[in-house]
Design a protein around this motif. Sequence first.
Motif, mmCIF file in Angstrom:
data_model
loop_
_atom_site.group_PDB
_atom_site.id
_atom_site.type_symbol
_atom_site.label_atom_id
_atom_site.label_comp_id
_atom_site.label_asym_id
_atom_site.label_seq_id
_atom_site.Cartn_x
_atom_site.Cartn_y
_atom_site.Cartn_z
ATOM 1 N N ALA A 83 0.846 -1.135 -0.215
ATOM 2 C CA ALA A 83 -0.376 0.272 -0.078
ATOM 3 C C ALA A 83 1.095 1.313 -0.170
ATOM 4 O O ALA A 83 1.625 1.485 0.949
ATOM 5 N N VAL A 93 -7.779 4.284 -5.810
ATOM 6 C CA VAL A 93 -9.102 3.551 -5.263
ATOM 7 C C VAL A 93 -10.411 4.423 -5.310
ATOM 8 O O VAL A 93 -10.962 4.047 -5.088
ATOM 9 N N ALA A 111 -16.431 0.220 -0.280
ATOM 10 C CA ALA A 111 -14.974 -0.172 0.154
ATOM 11 C C ALA A 111 -14.724 -1.222 0.340
ATOM 12 O O ALA A 111 -13.715 -1.886 -0.295
ATOM 13 N N ASP A 112 -15.451 -1.980 0.516
ATOM 14 C CA ASP A 112 -15.487 -3.835 0.839
ATOM 15 C C ASP A 112 -14.915 -4.876 -0.815
ATOM 16 O O ASP A 112 -14.525 -4.961 -0.635
ATOM 17 N N THR A 114 -14.137 -3.218 -3.404
ATOM 18 C CA THR A 114 -12.933 -2.118 -4.265
ATOM 19 C C THR A 114 -12.053 -2.658 -3.442
ATOM 20 O O THR A 114 -11.116 -3.181 -4.370
ATOM 21 N N ARG A 115 -12.080 -3.170 -2.340
ATOM 22 C CA ARG A 115 -10.815 -3.853 -1.687
ATOM 23 C C ARG A 115 -10.781 -4.727 -2.064
ATOM 24 O O ARG A 115 -9.495 -5.544 -2.583
ATOM 25 N N GLU A 119 -7.667 -7.395 -4.088
ATOM 26 C CA GLU A 119 -6.643 -8.062 -4.072
ATOM 27 C C GLU A 119 -6.630 -8.869 -4.843
ATOM 28 O O GLU A 119 -5.571 -9.731 -5.336
#
Length: 191
Positions: A83, A93, A111-112, A114-115, A119
């Motif tokens: 990061a 992001v 956000a979840d 996007t993460r 990943e």
Amino acid sequence: QPNVALTLARLGNELEADPTAVYRHFRNRNELMLELGDHLFTQILDQLELDGEWHESLETNARLTRDVMLQRPALAAEVATRATGGPGERASVELVNSFMEAAGFEGRAIADNTRAFGELLLAIVVSAASYLILPTTTRSTDDVVVRNLYDLDPSRPADAIDEVFDLVIATYIAGLRSTLSDPTRPTEEST
């Protein structure tokens, strides 16, 4: 030379500059690597041309991210999982957040997801980059195993990598669509 470790002294020599000049801009190797990683995100954003629905934008972003990072596989293998916190990563992001919002996700789910997308995408990039920086003899040995185990033609590894990448991204997007169409999915109003 993808298998040669990057040191600040070696970088200075490669740039035909006094190796100590690098230390005037970066306190250490870690700081330099994070800056280089963030620069990859900036390059992706500079080249990104979006046109279409959220899922098309997500696919375009995924493909360009993979392509830009794999142009420098040794760097990608080292920094794609870090990061950076820099402006390039932050803008990336925010962009993917906007795709998730356009898809219909709300609140924390933006956000979840996007993460999760990041990943998944960066795991694929690191896997491919790690393969690309293997010594030639090791890659040749791995190619034989892959051919025998997965029935892939080693004469077209790029095509096979593209097919798998496309399948993974399509499956991920299908999963997002399925989640969005699930009537039992919690929404901002119900939480």
